[in-house]
Design a protein around this motif. Sequence first.
Motif, mmCIF file in Angstrom:
data_model
loop_
_atom_site.group_PDB
_atom_site.id
_atom_site.type_symbol
_atom_site.label_atom_id
_atom_site.label_comp_id
_atom_site.label_asym_id
_atom_site.label_seq_id
_atom_site.Cartn_x
_atom_site.Cartn_y
_atom_site.Cartn_z
ATOM 1 N N VAL A 59 81.373 1.739 27.539
ATOM 2 C CA VAL A 59 82.093 0.776 28.365
ATOM 3 C C VAL A 59 82.392 1.356 29.741
ATOM 4 N N VAL A 60 82.769 0.433 30.660
ATOM 5 C CA VAL A 60 83.329 0.836 31.943
ATOM 6 C C VAL A 60 84.615 0.036 32.127
ATOM 7 N N ALA A 61 85.675 0.710 32.584
ATOM 8 C CA ALA A 61 86.972 0.055 32.760
ATOM 9 C C ALA A 61 87.472 0.320 34.172
ATOM 10 N N THR A 62 88.056 -0.712 34.801
ATOM 11 C CA THR A 62 88.668 -0.562 36.116
ATOM 12 C C THR A 62 90.140 -0.943 36.012
ATOM 13 N N TRP A 63 90.940 -0.449 36.940
ATOM 14 C CA TRP A 63 92.325 -0.890 37.034
ATOM 15 C C TRP A 63 92.668 -1.134 38.495
ATOM 16 N N SER A 64 93.464 -2.171 38.707
ATOM 17 C CA SER A 64 93.733 -2.626 40.081
ATOM 18 C C SER A 64 95.145 -3.193 40.168
ATOM 19 N N LEU A 65 95.585 -3.420 41.396
ATOM 20 C CA LEU A 65 96.924 -3.993 41.610
ATOM 21 C C LEU A 65 96.908 -5.507 41.450
ATOM 22 N N GLU A 66 95.734 -6.124 41.633
ATOM 23 C CA GLU A 66 95.615 -7.574 41.489
ATOM 24 C C GLU A 66 94.697 -7.887 40.305
ATOM 25 N N PRO A 67 94.938 -8.990 39.590
ATOM 26 C CA PRO A 67 94.128 -9.310 38.415
ATOM 27 C C PRO A 67 92.761 -9.867 38.781
ATOM 28 N N VAL A 68 91.780 -9.623 37.911
ATOM 29 C CA VAL A 68 90.451 -10.228 38.046
ATOM 30 C C VAL A 68 90.482 -11.562 37.306
ATOM 31 N N ARG A 69 90.380 -12.652 38.020
ATOM 32 C CA ARG A 69 90.423 -13.978 37.400
ATOM 33 C C ARG A 69 89.059 -14.391 36.845
ATOM 34 N N ASP A 70 87.998 -14.083 37.593
ATOM 35 C CA ASP A 70 86.653 -14.458 37.171
ATOM 36 C C ASP A 70 85.728 -13.257 37.395
ATOM 37 N N PRO A 71 85.383 -12.539 36.342
ATOM 38 C CA PRO A 71 84.591 -11.311 36.527
ATOM 39 C C PRO A 71 83.107 -11.568 36.796
ATOM 40 N N ALA A 72 82.578 -12.739 36.454
ATOM 41 C CA ALA A 72 81.134 -12.965 36.547
ATOM 42 C C ALA A 72 80.548 -12.616 37.921
ATOM 43 N N PRO A 73 81.160 -13.050 39.050
ATOM 44 C CA PRO A 73 80.565 -12.708 40.353
ATOM 45 C C PRO A 73 80.506 -11.206 40.616
ATOM 46 N N LEU A 74 81.410 -10.462 40.005
ATOM 47 C CA LEU A 74 81.405 -9.011 40.221
ATOM 48 C C LEU A 74 80.154 -8.363 39.646
ATOM 49 N N PHE A 75 79.522 -9.001 38.645
ATOM 50 C CA PHE A 75 78.362 -8.434 37.963
ATOM 51 C C PHE A 75 77.056 -9.079 38.418
ATOM 52 N N ASP A 76 77.057 -9.649 39.603
ATOM 53 C CA ASP A 76 75.851 -10.265 40.144
ATOM 54 C C ASP A 76 74.812 -9.184 40.445
ATOM 55 N N GLU A 77 73.541 -9.507 40.191
ATOM 56 C CA GLU A 77 72.461 -8.528 40.392
ATOM 57 C C GLU A 77 72.305 -8.097 41.849
ATOM 58 N N GLU A 78 72.876 -8.857 42.770
ATOM 59 C CA GLU A 78 72.759 -8.499 44.179
ATOM 60 C C GLU A 78 73.395 -7.145 44.488
ATOM 61 N N MET A 79 74.267 -6.671 43.571
ATOM 62 C CA MET A 79 74.907 -5.377 43.832
ATOM 63 C C MET A 79 73.886 -4.244 43.898
ATOM 64 N N LEU A 80 72.678 -4.462 43.335
ATOM 65 C CA LEU A 80 71.650 -3.423 43.385
ATOM 66 C C LEU A 80 70.921 -3.409 44.712
ATOM 67 N N GLY A 81 71.298 -4.293 45.618
ATOM 68 C CA GLY A 81 70.706 -4.306 46.953
ATOM 69 C C GLY A 81 71.572 -3.555 47.942
ATOM 70 N N ASP A 82 72.201 -4.296 48.840
ATOM 71 C CA ASP A 82 72.977 -3.668 49.912
ATOM 72 C C ASP A 82 74.138 -2.841 49.381
ATOM 73 N N ASP A 83 74.819 -3.329 48.350
ATOM 74 C CA ASP A 83 75.956 -2.574 47.807
ATOM 75 C C ASP A 83 75.524 -1.187 47.365
ATOM 76 N N LEU A 84 74.410 -1.139 46.627
ATOM 77 C CA LEU A 84 73.938 0.153 46.127
ATOM 78 C C LEU A 84 73.516 1.056 47.280
ATOM 79 N N GLU A 85 72.788 0.509 48.230
ATOM 80 C CA GLU A 85 72.337 1.315 49.372
ATOM 81 C C GLU A 85 73.523 1.870 50.155
ATOM 82 N N GLU A 86 74.516 1.019 50.425
ATOM 83 C CA GLU A 86 75.685 1.459 51.191
ATOM 84 C C GLU A 86 76.457 2.528 50.435
ATOM 85 N N TRP A 87 76.651 2.298 49.135
ATOM 86 C CA TRP A 87 77.408 3.285 48.358
ATOM 87 C C TRP A 87 76.684 4.627 48.321
ATOM 88 N N MET A 88 75.377 4.592 48.067
ATOM 89 C CA MET A 88 74.636 5.850 47.987
ATOM 90 C C MET A 88 74.647 6.580 49.321
#
Length: 810
Positions: A645-674
Amino acid sequence: MSTAPALLPEPFRAWFAARGWSPHAYQLAMVEAATAGDSALLIAPTGGGKTLAGFLPSLIELAAAPAPGLHTLYISPLKALAVDVQRNLQAPIAELGLPVTVETRTGDTPASRRARQRLRPPQMLMTTPESLALMLSYADAPTLFGRLSVVVVDEVHALAGTKRGDLLALGLARLGALAPASRRVGLSATVAWPDALEQWIGAGRGHVRRIVGGAAAAADVSILVPEGRLPWGGHMAVHAMPAVYRAIAEAGTTIVFVNTRAQAEIVFQELWRLNAANLPIALHHGSLAVEQRRRVEAAMAEGRLRAVVATSSLDLGIDWAAVDLVIQVGAPKGASRLVQRIGRSNHRLDRPSRAILVPANRFEVLECSAALDAVAAGTLDGQAPRPGALDVLAQHVLGTACAGPFGADTLYVEVAATQPFAGLARAEFDAVVRYVEDGGYALGGYEQWRRLARLPDGRLALAHPAIARRYRMNVGTIVEATTLKVRLGRGRVLGEVEEYFALGLTPGDTFLFAGRLLRFEGIRDMAVEARPASGDQPKIPAYAGGRMPLTTHLADRVRAMLADPGQWDRLPGPVHEWLDLQRHRSALPGSDDLLVETFPRGALHYMVAYCFEGRNAHQTLGMLLTRRMERAGLKPLGFVATDYVVATWSLEPVRDPAPLFDEEMLGDDLEEWMAESTLLKRTFRNVAVIAGLIERRHPGQEKSGRQVTFNSDLIYDVLRRHEPDHILLRATRADAAEGLTDVRRLGRLLARARGRVLHRPLPRISPLAVPVLLEIGREGVEGARDHLLEETAAALVAEMEAGPDAPAIS
């Protein structure tokens, strides 16, 4: 007893008969392949005479026509295995009265013997990929290998598809050029991709016979869950050590396998503490002094030990027929790995191997059960073939130049004939050669990286003879963390620990090493000075790279088990109750969806995703999720990743997690993070060391880990600014995607989750989330004792049970 066909000479038939043996069909098939001049890939169960099958044709040839010079080269992934095979060959050679010389050549071989072997080689030489690369780098390599008849690669599945395998494939291509008539033989017990392995062995050599041995007796494997508590978290299985000790006492000889060196130290210490009968129990892992490892191996071979606690240093091929029992402490992380370890027990085809799996926590019970199912079904796991690594190719190009001038056209043909580099474009090859020549465009102005010079005839040669010495001091693809020797006072060396661990110690700190409790005195001359200590709260050496991620194959089986309550009856009571309560309170992960739970806890809001794609992919996912959460204004504070598993914790609640797991994260998000993270710099450091850009060892000096990191970071920044397409940056990005980030598995997860995110908002922590929350705060603390988690686990369980409809859970 059946009579062997005529292709087995009479002295050999008599030798088999004197032992009451009949040669296996696949042993005879190997002799037949050799007689026809064919290369071969032998896939046969552990303990069935596979190694003898590899050497039998050579022994027959040398018995018929004994000739001086190197006839058979045996290559092993482990030094211990090379030594073991050399020792085991002595018996048939002596009993058959053969005038055959057999020696080993590894990094542990004295320099005087290595020098003599180049002048007067034995007829059979046992070595490793790194030592082969060294031997090929000398000008006398054509003389040394000119009479070579056969190359035997043992445990070939452990090499193909890795950087060590890339180096060996290139070395085999060189051997093929030096000894065109030589054959190749691959030996393996666990093969997930037989076609690819056959291509790897036979690349450029024509026909390869695939010979498959008969099935071994079904293994007797069980899962040990001691009476009483079953931990929610932790990885050391200390709770099970009394039961493990009883199993050792009841067996003849036992190998206790663990997954990390730190775990080996803890398990050994716990068993020694329980050792009222004073059983001879030893410890074996790669950081111990060579002399200690060899003593343990010899004592085990002679039957003087009742048990040895070991890491992967004893995974492969060691032939100890007297081993009665294998105990795997902790989940095996892969079906092929488990098969390999189980095979160390009753190392014979006609006897079932006996093994016990000891899960350290509840999730590991599921993983162990899935592993048993995979073994029973005969399914194996392993990485699909991947392109060869460019940093390894750069090292090979320089090694080729060390042996003498070469033509780029000729070398390209040779390299492209190998399986890992079969798809290598000429332009990419030329870029690698250009890098080796002068560092490339951005570094070409620096004299220190000018290593090749062009001769008038167009060939390339070393720019200076001293470069060859530096190459030989740094050859190899295993880039380990910088280590310091551990000495008792200023006397005996016990082994080595990572530099970063030693730098974290202060005088008076205690730590476990080599099965001893030691007190840190200080660091002197690149060595840790320590003395025997007393107490029970030591720091534990944490070794880089020790954790292996859960394989895709086992992950799929665990998900299928969770989705099918019909399989739960065979699980221990506490685990069955745990899953039942999870189904009651939330939901269970499905085989083709992604369960995401959200719940408040104190002032924080938690999100737990049950991905089952392994620690590396989850680590990357955690980084990308927190970036997206930051942009969404959720104020993330952190994350934790396990194999499951992977677990996160934050000050604000996640109401709808589905957009967070969009495949687009393997594009610009991944490049920027790396680009922003230290990950690429860390990966570039290893690439730069393998490619020879940064030399860890230099005549008369050795760089510390800090010096290597500082130098590589500077060069990385220069290349990113001035030559972003530099061949080493390309190699770095490929490594990061395949290794630490595991982008391939992350992409698989996100594709599976598309439109299938199952969100469960909860009022409090769920039963399945308890183990991952226990991991918070202990990331990187490899040696944290399991009993330290008990108080936290009890508090989390009490919190989980606080609901009015929640039954108690054990």
